[in-house]
Each structure stands twice: as C-alpha cells, then as structure tokens.
Write a protein that holds these residues in place. Structure first.
Motif, PDB file in Angstrom:
ATOM      1  N   LEU A 134       0.830  -1.208   0.000  1.00 18.80           N
ATOM      2  CA  LEU A 134       0.000   0.000   0.000  1.00 18.80           C
ATOM      3  C   LEU A 134       0.854   1.242   0.000  1.00 18.80           C
ATOM      4  O   LEU A 134       1.953   1.244   0.555  1.00 18.80           O
ATOM      5  CB  LEU A 134      -0.813   0.049   1.304  1.00 18.80           C
ATOM      6  CG  LEU A 134      -1.991  -0.853   1.498  1.00 18.80           C
ATOM      7  CD1 LEU A 134      -2.550  -0.595   2.884  1.00 18.80           C
ATOM      8  CD2 LEU A 134      -3.035  -0.573   0.457  1.00 18.80           C
ATOM      9  N   ASP A 135       0.303   2.329  -0.580  1.00 18.74           N
ATOM     10  CA  ASP A 135       0.977   3.624  -0.474  1.00 18.74           C
ATOM     11  C   ASP A 135       0.397   4.336   0.740  1.00 18.74           C
ATOM     12  O   ASP A 135      -0.758   4.808   0.711  1.00 18.74           O
ATOM     13  CB  ASP A 135       0.732   4.432  -1.748  1.00 18.74           C
ATOM     14  CG  ASP A 135       1.409   5.799  -1.664  1.00 18.74           C
ATOM     15  OD1 ASP A 135       2.074   6.067  -0.613  1.00 18.74           O
ATOM     16  OD2 ASP A 135       1.278   6.579  -2.617  1.00 18.74           O
ATOM     17  N   LEU A 136       1.150   4.405   1.810  1.00 21.72           N
ATOM     18  CA  LEU A 136       0.648   4.961   3.071  1.00 21.72           C
ATOM     19  C   LEU A 136       0.291   6.438   2.909  1.00 21.72           C
ATOM     20  O   LEU A 136      -0.711   6.917   3.463  1.00 21.72           O
ATOM     21  CB  LEU A 136       1.719   4.794   4.181  1.00 21.72           C
ATOM     22  CG  LEU A 136       1.264   5.139   5.583  1.00 21.72           C
ATOM     23  CD1 LEU A 136       0.109   4.279   6.037  1.00 21.72           C
ATOM     24  CD2 LEU A 136       2.436   4.986   6.564  1.00 21.72           C
ATOM     25  N   ALA A 196      14.834   2.085   7.876  1.00 19.83           N
ATOM     26  CA  ALA A 196      15.274   0.698   7.643  1.00 19.83           C
ATOM     27  C   ALA A 196      14.150  -0.111   6.995  1.00 19.83           C
ATOM     28  O   ALA A 196      13.641   0.278   5.944  1.00 19.83           O
ATOM     29  CB  ALA A 196      15.754   0.079   8.946  1.00 19.83           C
ATOM     30  N   ARG A 197      13.714  -1.171   7.657  1.00 21.76           N
ATOM     31  CA  ARG A 197      12.695  -2.053   7.061  1.00 21.76           C
ATOM     32  C   ARG A 197      11.299  -1.493   7.255  1.00 21.76           C
ATOM     33  O   ARG A 197      10.323  -2.122   6.903  1.00 21.76           O
ATOM     34  CB  ARG A 197      12.728  -3.425   7.749  1.00 21.76           C
ATOM     35  CG  ARG A 197      14.059  -4.127   7.669  1.00 21.76           C
ATOM     36  CD  ARG A 197      13.941  -5.562   8.136  1.00 21.76           C
ATOM     37  NE  ARG A 197      13.630  -5.684   9.547  1.00 21.76           N
ATOM     38  CZ  ARG A 197      12.578  -6.333  10.005  1.00 21.76           C
ATOM     39  NH1 ARG A 197      11.732  -6.887   9.174  1.00 21.76           N
ATOM     40  NH2 ARG A 197      12.383  -6.434  11.306  1.00 21.76           N
ATOM     41  N   PHE A 198      11.233  -0.334   7.898  1.00 19.34           N
ATOM     42  CA  PHE A 198       9.903   0.180   8.246  1.00 19.34           C
ATOM     43  C   PHE A 198       9.645   1.543   7.635  1.00 19.34           C
ATOM     44  O   PHE A 198      10.571   2.260   7.254  1.00 19.34           O
ATOM     45  CB  PHE A 198       9.793   0.334   9.781  1.00 19.34           C
ATOM     46  CG  PHE A 198       9.896  -0.977  10.501  1.00 19.34           C
ATOM     47  CD1 PHE A 198       8.769  -1.781  10.644  1.00 19.34           C
ATOM     48  CD2 PHE A 198      11.102  -1.410  11.017  1.00 19.34           C
ATOM     49  CE1 PHE A 198       8.869  -2.990  11.310  1.00 19.34           C
ATOM     50  CE2 PHE A 198      11.201  -2.611  11.680  1.00 19.34           C
ATOM     51  CZ  PHE A 198      10.083  -3.412  11.838  1.00 19.34           C
ATOM     52  N   VAL A 199       8.345   1.873   7.583  1.00 17.94           N
ATOM     53  CA  VAL A 199       7.949   3.257   7.318  1.00 17.94           C
ATOM     54  C   VAL A 199       7.355   3.763   8.622  1.00 17.94           C
ATOM     55  O   VAL A 199       6.519   3.101   9.231  1.00 17.94           O
ATOM     56  CB  VAL A 199       6.915   3.341   6.189  1.00 17.94           C
ATOM     57  CG1 VAL A 199       6.374   4.767   6.088  1.00 17.94           C
ATOM     58  CG2 VAL A 199       7.540   2.922   4.872  1.00 17.94           C
ATOM     59  N   LEU A 208       5.768  -2.430   8.322  1.00 16.90           N
ATOM     60  CA  LEU A 208       6.788  -3.125   7.525  1.00 16.90           C
ATOM     61  C   LEU A 208       6.736  -2.699   6.058  1.00 16.90           C
ATOM     62  O   LEU A 208       5.652  -2.544   5.485  1.00 16.90           O
ATOM     63  CB  LEU A 208       6.554  -4.630   7.602  1.00 16.90           C
ATOM     64  CG  LEU A 208       7.133  -5.335   8.835  1.00 16.90           C
ATOM     65  CD1 LEU A 208       6.590  -6.745   8.907  1.00 16.90           C
ATOM     66  CD2 LEU A 208       8.657  -5.341   8.742  1.00 16.90           C
ATOM     67  N   VAL A 209       7.918  -2.496   5.496  1.00 17.23           N
ATOM     68  CA  VAL A 209       7.999  -2.170   4.065  1.00 17.23           C
ATOM     69  C   VAL A 209       7.684  -3.424   3.254  1.00 17.23           C
ATOM     70  O   VAL A 209       8.119  -4.514   3.603  1.00 17.23           O
ATOM     71  CB  VAL A 209       9.422  -1.675   3.719  1.00 17.23           C
ATOM     72  CG1 VAL A 209       9.610  -1.561   2.217  1.00 17.23           C
ATOM     73  CG2 VAL A 209       9.687  -0.344   4.394  1.00 17.23           C
ATOM     74  N   SER A 210       6.894  -3.235   2.186  1.00 13.64           N
ATOM     75  CA  SER A 210       6.564  -4.386   1.340  1.00 13.64           C
ATOM     76  C   SER A 210       7.653  -4.562   0.293  1.00 13.64           C
ATOM     77  O   SER A 210       8.158  -3.582  -0.260  1.00 13.64           O
ATOM     78  CB  SER A 210       5.232  -4.125   0.643  1.00 13.64           C
ATOM     79  OG  SER A 210       5.121  -4.980  -0.461  1.00 13.64           O
ATOM     80  N   HIS A 211       8.008  -5.823   0.033  1.00 14.34           N
ATOM     81  CA  HIS A 211       9.070  -6.053  -0.964  1.00 14.34           C
ATOM     82  C   HIS A 211       8.561  -6.694  -2.229  1.00 14.34           C
ATOM     83  O   HIS A 211       9.315  -6.897  -3.159  1.00 14.34           O
ATOM     84  CB  HIS A 211      10.167  -6.933  -0.342  1.00 14.34           C
ATOM     85  CG  HIS A 211      10.939  -6.192   0.707  1.00 14.34           C
ATOM     86  ND1 HIS A 211      11.715  -5.105   0.408  1.00 14.34           N
ATOM     87  CD2 HIS A 211      10.985  -6.347   2.045  1.00 14.34           C
ATOM     88  CE1 HIS A 211      12.240  -4.639   1.526  1.00 14.34           C
ATOM     89  NE2 HIS A 211      11.792  -5.375   2.541  1.00 14.34           N
ATOM     90  N   SER A 233       8.781  10.781   0.514  1.00 10.33           N
ATOM     91  CA  SER A 233       8.570   9.660  -0.396  1.00 10.33           C
ATOM     92  C   SER A 233       8.996   8.387   0.323  1.00 10.33           C
ATOM     93  O   SER A 233      10.157   8.233   0.713  1.00 10.33           O
ATOM     94  CB  SER A 233       9.439   9.907  -1.632  1.00 10.33           C
ATOM     95  OG  SER A 233       9.748   8.702  -2.236  1.00 10.33           O
ATOM     96  N   VAL A 234       8.028   7.538   0.549  1.00  7.53           N
ATOM     97  CA  VAL A 234       8.330   6.320   1.316  1.00  7.53           C
ATOM     98  C   VAL A 234       7.955   5.095   0.500  1.00  7.53           C
ATOM     99  O   VAL A 234       7.091   5.165  -0.380  1.00  7.53           O
ATOM    100  CB  VAL A 234       7.550   6.301   2.651  1.00  7.53           C
ATOM    101  CG1 VAL A 234       8.077   7.361   3.586  1.00  7.53           C
ATOM    102  CG2 VAL A 234       6.073   6.466   2.444  1.00  7.53           C
ATOM    103  N   PRO A 235       8.598   3.970   0.776  1.00  9.67           N
ATOM    104  CA  PRO A 235       8.235   2.740   0.048  1.00  9.67           C
ATOM    105  C   PRO A 235       6.852   2.232   0.460  1.00  9.67           C
ATOM    106  O   PRO A 235       6.293   2.702   1.452  1.00  9.67           O
ATOM    107  CB  PRO A 235       9.322   1.765   0.471  1.00  9.67           C
ATOM    108  CG  PRO A 235       9.883   2.292   1.714  1.00  9.67           C
ATOM    109  CD  PRO A 235       9.683   3.765   1.711  1.00  9.67           C
ATOM    110  N   LEU A 236       6.392   1.278  -0.317  1.00  8.60           N
ATOM    111  CA  LEU A 236       5.071   0.704  -0.002  1.00  8.60           C
ATOM    112  C   LEU A 236       5.156  -0.087   1.286  1.00  8.60           C
ATOM    113  O   LEU A 236       6.215  -0.605   1.639  1.00  8.60           O
ATOM    114  CB  LEU A 236       4.644  -0.233  -1.149  1.00  8.60           C
ATOM    115  CG  LEU A 236       4.621   0.413  -2.533  1.00  8.60           C
ATOM    116  CD1 LEU A 236       4.226  -0.625  -3.570  1.00  8.60           C
ATOM    117  CD2 LEU A 236       3.654   1.590  -2.562  1.00  8.60           C
ATOM    118  N   VAL A 237       4.022  -0.114   1.960  1.00 11.78           N
ATOM    119  CA  VAL A 237       3.981  -0.926   3.175  1.00 11.78           C
ATOM    120  C   VAL A 237       2.971  -2.053   2.974  1.00 11.78           C
ATOM    121  O   VAL A 237       2.090  -1.953   2.130  1.00 11.78           O
ATOM    122  CB  VAL A 237       3.567  -0.088   4.413  1.00 11.78           C
ATOM    123  CG1 VAL A 237       4.603   0.961   4.705  1.00 11.78           C
ATOM    124  CG2 VAL A 237       2.203   0.534   4.226  1.00 11.78           C
TER     125      VAL A 237
END
Ligand code: ATP
Ligand code: MG
Length: 642
Positions: A469-471, A544-547, A614-617, A504-508
């Motif tokens: 998801l895009d938070l 790190a692995r989180f947003v 958690l960031v989604s990979h 700008s954050v990665p998907l979660v």
C-alpha cells in the motif's frame, strides 16, 4: 633514616654510659688514691723527723754517758762550759749543749751567747725528784729558735742545789727543713707542699716556703687548717680550699710531740688525669655515635632502602598499579633477593586471580544483561498477549451481540423516523417531535457503538489479507475527511490546523480500510485533546525495514496513568463522550500488520504517536480507491445525520 638514628643511639648510649661510669669511678678512685698518697707522704715525713729526733736523743745520751758531765758545784761552771763547748764542737756547728740545775736554771752551756731560754724547760726539770736519777724524754721547743733534747746524766745527786746531770741538746730548726725536703719524702706530683704544724695550727717548719705563697700570705694557717688531733686521730686526710683553690692534705703526728707533718696537693693536679679520662670517655662516646651512624647508613643503603622499595611497590600494587616491579639485588644480598622474588610471585598470583575474577564478573554481567533483556521481552510479550486476549474477548462479545442489537436499534430508528415524518404538520406536537428525535439520536449513538464494536471485532476475529500500500495516499484521504471536522471546529471558535509532512516512502504491507480507520481515530483524538485550538502534524519517513508514521498534536497531553492505559479497551477519560475503543482498535490494527505503536509526551506538551509498518518487498502498490476506503464510523454517522 629513623633506623640509622636508632642504631646510632643504641650504640652510642651504652658506650657513652660505660665511658662516663668508668670515668666517674676513675675520678673517685683517683681521689681515694690521692688521699692515701698524701697520708703516706705525711707519715713518711713524720717518721723521718721522728727518726732524726731519736738519733739526736741517742747522741745526747751518748754524750751524757761519757761521764764527762757530772755534778759540779757552782764553782765548776767554767770547767763545765768548757767541756760542753768541746762536745758541741765534736757534734757539729749547729749543736748546742747545756746543763741545768734541779730548779731548772741553766748551769752551763756550750755557747758564750746561748739562745736557750731556760725557763722553757721548767716542766722537764721539775720532773726530776730528789737526788735520784730520772727519766727525761725528748721534747720540742715551741719557738723557732731551736730544737732541744733533754736527757738525764746518770748520777746520784748529793744536794738538790747542785748541778744536776741534765744535758740539753739543741739544733736550729732550719736543720729540719732539709729533712722535710729530703728526696725520700718528696712527692713526684706537681704543686705538692710539705710542712709541719703544731697543735694550734701554727706552721713551725716550712721548707717549701708555704707561707710565702701569694694566697697563703694573706691568711693565717689557722684560718684554713685545723688539726684537732684528739678528734681526728694521729693521721688522716682533710680537704680545704684557699682562695678558690682546692687542696687535699694528708697529716701524720710526730711521735711524742705536739707536731704533725702535713702534705697537701692541689686537687687540679690529681684531677688533671681524671679530666683527661672523662674527655676520653666523651670522645669514645662520640666516636661510637659516628661509627654507629656510618654503620646505620650502610645498613640503610643495604637493607632498609630495598625494604622501603618493596613496601612502596606493595602499596602501589595494592592501589591498582599492576605494572609495578622491583630491581634485582642479586646474590650479594640473597635474603633481599628472596623477598623480591616472593613479592613477584605474590603479584603474579594476584594478577592471575584478579584476571579470572574480572572475567567471571564480566560473564556474570553479560548473563545478567541477557536475563534482564529476556525478562523485559517476556514482560512485553505478556502485555501483548493480555492485550490481544482482551481484544479477542471483546471481539467475540461484540460479534455475538452486534447483529441482533443493531437490528433492534434499526427498528427503533425506523419507527422514530416514521413517527417524526407523520407529525411535522402538527404544531402542538412539537414537543413529541423533539422527544422522538432524541430517541432516534440515542438509538443512532447506540448504533454507532455497535458498528464500531463490529468493526473492531471483525478485524480481531478475521485478519484480512495484507497487500502493498501507499501509506501517503491513505493519509491524504484521511486528511480530506478531517477537513470537515476542522471546519466545524473553526466554526465553534477552535482554531485547529493540520499539517502533513509526507516524504517519499516505500510501499507498506497493509489493509487500506483498517489503516485508514486507525489513522482517523488518532486524528479525532488529537482534535479532542486541543479544545483551545492547536496544530496536528502527520509525518511519514522511511526507517530501515519500516515506514514510520508520526501523528503529533499540541494538545493537553496525557498523564502518566493515561499514557500507560490508553490502549486498554474501554479506557477513556472523556466520560460519556468516549467509549475507550478508539486506541484499542488502533493497537489491534497495528499489531495485525506486524508493526509497532508507541506513545510519548511532547516536550511542549501535547502527544505523539509513532507507528512503524513493515515495508513491502513484493509487487506494486495496490491501487487505493478513496471511495472504497471505509469512512470513519463517526464521520459516517455525522454525514448520515447531516
Ligand atoms: N491525542 C491525545 N491527546 C491526549 N489524550 C489522548 C489522545 N488520544 C487519546 N487520548 C486519551 O486516551 C483515551 C483513550 O482514547 P480512545 O481513543 O481509546 O478512547 P476515547 O477517545 O476516549 O473514546 P472513543 O472510543 O470515542 O475514541 C482518551 O480518553 C484520552 O484520554
Ligand atoms: Mg478516541
């Protein structure tokens, strides 16, 4: 240095004491010896005089026994004078001879101008009784004129008035000076003087010019010397001083006379050697002290200093200096070297034991840390389990009753709406309409509670499928919904603003509907906490692995108790205006997403919530259609009721 002094004193004191004792003893002994010496010398002098007198007496007797002197009548005096003169010439120039009558008068003499004072011999002459022969002993005159010996002339006296056979024999006193000055009696000591006094302390023989000495000329011998013979006996010693000079004197009485020979010696003469010995004692003590100091210094250098170094090293080692060491002394001082070796062994053992102990200590500390970490982990998971259990129980309860209860509420709401719709025209029923409206609104509130409980239980009971998801998109949607509330609050005079700082954050990985609902709960709580207005800030950031999602307000903040209990279901500080489900639901949503949530107090009051997701990979972001996102229950209700 103290040890040096001790050794020096230990050696010097006995040495000095012994020296002093020897010296004092020597002085006393010397004095006794001097006393014995002067008595002996006085006795020798007295004996010498006695001897001379005895020989004079013998001469007189011999003279008398010559038979030349017999009783003569008055007319025979000239013949007798002649005879005595001849005898005297034979005996020596200084010799005088005389004969006396029984009544003590001199009858004949060897000199034309005799110095004899006949009256002086009265005592001896009257000892002669009748016409019998008699015994006359020697005697001495009391004057300086001469020395006389009286001896009987053995003859029968026909008439007392006749010349009696008493021969008086005299010599000048100066003759005796030679006797006193005789080498046999002369003392080898310096300053020794010999003289003869009578029983009244008059000096009668003075060969060494005693009375002409400067200090003795000012004094009569009676002033400084008394010889009470009857009290102190025939010989002995006395001490006297004269014009500051001390003397020791020995005396000895001359047999059958009233004279005594005296030998005096100045104490300084005797004590000179004693003073020398005292000086020697002092020097010996000083020498001993110097030697002892040198020995002490040598010992200090040899033993005490290394010992002090060992003591110093021990102290340093004791205070934690593990590098301390001692220099070798080698075989020259094996005992010291042994001591140093022992010190090193001790240090090595302590070092190794300390190392072991420190290791054990470090291990123990490590174990304790792990234990405490494990304990807090256990505590945390315990809290989580309890929380989860509570949520689960509430979920069960809610899902059980919500359906039927909602049906009941729907019926109440439906009938109320119907009744309100039928009576609007009847003005007198305005009160009825008001009451019906209130019933309907209460039923709505109940319905809201039920639907929230259902939402809550739905999530708790059946976890949804999580997708990328895009938070930030979810936040934008929630912000749009919140604007309605902001406007309302502004209208009520509460200036509230919402600031979003989205990076700008990665998907979660998540469920859009649940996350939107959770965010809305946080936003509404923040508005509630800012009754006088304030700012609500929403931030996103990758960590790190989180947003990280941060929701921060400038409101009233939480008390410590509230902060600890705010995630508990039904915990509320808002009384009838709150249900206490909001944060419990947020907690449940985050937990189901495998994320974390924490709450903290802001420095200038207010509250901050931090959520890590958690960031989604895998895969692309699920397209979030705002319309598909559930509206927050409250929002929904408000909209509906509007
Ligand atoms: N931003 C905030 N600032 C201060 N206190 C807060 C904040 N958010 C929550 N709280 C405190 O936490 C309590 C629990 O919040 P929660 O949202 O669970 O329940 P509620 O808001 O009281 O009721 P509701 O069920 O309507 O949400 C609140 O009553 C309030 O005291
Ligand atoms: Mg709330």
């Amino acid at each position: 240095m103290r040890i040096v002094l001790i050794i020096a004193v230990a050696i010097a004191v006995p040495l000095g004491t012994i020296g002093l004792a020897v010296s004092l003893n020597y002085r006393a002994e010397l004095r006794r010896e001097a006393e014995r010496g002067v008595i002996a010398e006085a006795t020798a002098t007295a004996n010498l005089i006695d001897h001379h007198l005895t020989s004079l007496l013998a001469t007189a007797r011999a003279t008398a026994s010559l038979g030349q002197l017999r009783s003569y009548g008055d007319d025979a005096r000239a013949d007798q004078d002649q005879a005595l003169r001849e005898f005297a010439t034979r005996l020596g120039s200084n010799t005088r001879l005389a004969t006396f009558t029984l009544d003590g008068n001199r009858f004949a003499t060897s000199n034309d101008t005799p110095s004899f004072n006949i009256s002086a011999y009265q005592g001896f002459v009257t000892a002669v009784a009748g016409t019998q022969a008699w015994q006359v002993t020697r005697s001495l005159t009391t004057g300086r004129s001469g020395f006389y010996v009286l001896t009987p002339i053995t003859a029968s006296l026909s008439q007392p008035s006749q010349v009696i056979g008493v021969l008086g024999m005299g010599v000048e006193l100066e003759d005796f000076d030679d006797i006193i000055d005789h080498p046999a009696t002369k003392s080898p000591l310096n300053g020794v003087i010999t003289f003869v006094i009578d029983d009244e302390s008059n000096i009668v023989l003075d060969p060494g010019s005693v009375t002409s000495r400067p200090f003795w000329t000012n004094h009569s011998p009676k002033d400084w010397l008394r010889f009470p013979f009857g009290v102190i006996g025939n010989s002995g010693s006395v001490a006297f001083s004269l014009d500051g000079q001390a003397f020791i004197a020995g005396y000895s009485r001359i047999e059958q006379t009233r004279w005594a020979a005296v030998v005096a010696v100045p104490q300084t003469t005797i004590m000179a050697s004693a003073n020398r010995s005292t000086l020697i004692a002092i020097l010996t003590g000083t020498f001993g002290a110097v030697v002892a100091t040198l020995i002490g210094a040598w010992r200090v250098a040899r033993i005490v200093r290394p010992l002090a170094r060992i003591a110093e090293a021990s102290r340093a080692f004791g205070s934690g200096d593990a590098t301390v060491d001692l220099p070798e002394v080698g075989e020259a001082d094996q005992e010291l070297q042994d001591l140093i070796d022992a010190f090193r062994r001790m240090r090595w053992e302590i070092d190794s034991r300390t190392g072991e102990r420190e290791l054990a200590h470090a291990r123990l500390e490590g174990a304790l840390e792990s234990l405490s970490a494990a304990m807090s982990e256990v505590e945390k998971s315990h809290r989580q389990v309890v929380q989860r259990e509570r949520l689960h129980a509430i979920g069960q309860l809610a899902s059980g009753i919500s359906h039927d209860f909602n049906n009941s509420l729907s019926i109440i709401i439906g009938y109320c709406d119907t009744l309100i719709a039928h009576f609007p025209s009847r003005t007198d029923d305005a009160r009825l309409v008001t009451l019906l409206t209130r019933i309907r609104d209460s039923a709505h509130d109940g319905s809201i509670l039920v639907s929230r409980l259902r939402d809550f239980s739905k999530g708790a009971a059946s976890p949804r499928q999580l997708r990328p998801l895009d938070l930030n998109a979810i936040i934008d949607h929630s912000r749009a919904l919140a604007l309605v509330h902001i406007e309302e609050l502004h209208a009520r005079g509460t200036p509230v603003s919402l600031v979003a700082s989205l990076r700008s954050v990665p998907l979660v990985l998540g469920d859009a509907s649940e996350l939107g609902s959770a965010l809305m709960n946080l936003i509404l709580n923040a508005f509630d906490a800012m009754p006088n207005g304030g700012t609500l800030t929403i931030e996103t950031e990758r960590q790190a692995r989180f947003v990280r999602l941060t929701v921060r307000d400038t409101g009233t903040g939480m008390s410590d108790e509230t902060r600890q209990r705010c995630f508990e279901p039904y915990f509320t500080t808002k009384g009838a205006n709150g249900t206490g489900i909001g944060l419990a639901m947020v907690y449940g949503v985050v937990a189901r997403h495998g994320g974390t949530i924490s709450v903290s107090r802001e420095p200038d009051h207010g509250t901050q919530f931090e959520i890590h997701l958690l960031v989604s990979h895998d895969g692309d972001a699920e397209h979030v259609n705002p319309l598909e996102l559930p509206l927050h229950p409250l929002t929904t209700v408000h909209e509906r009721s509007a």
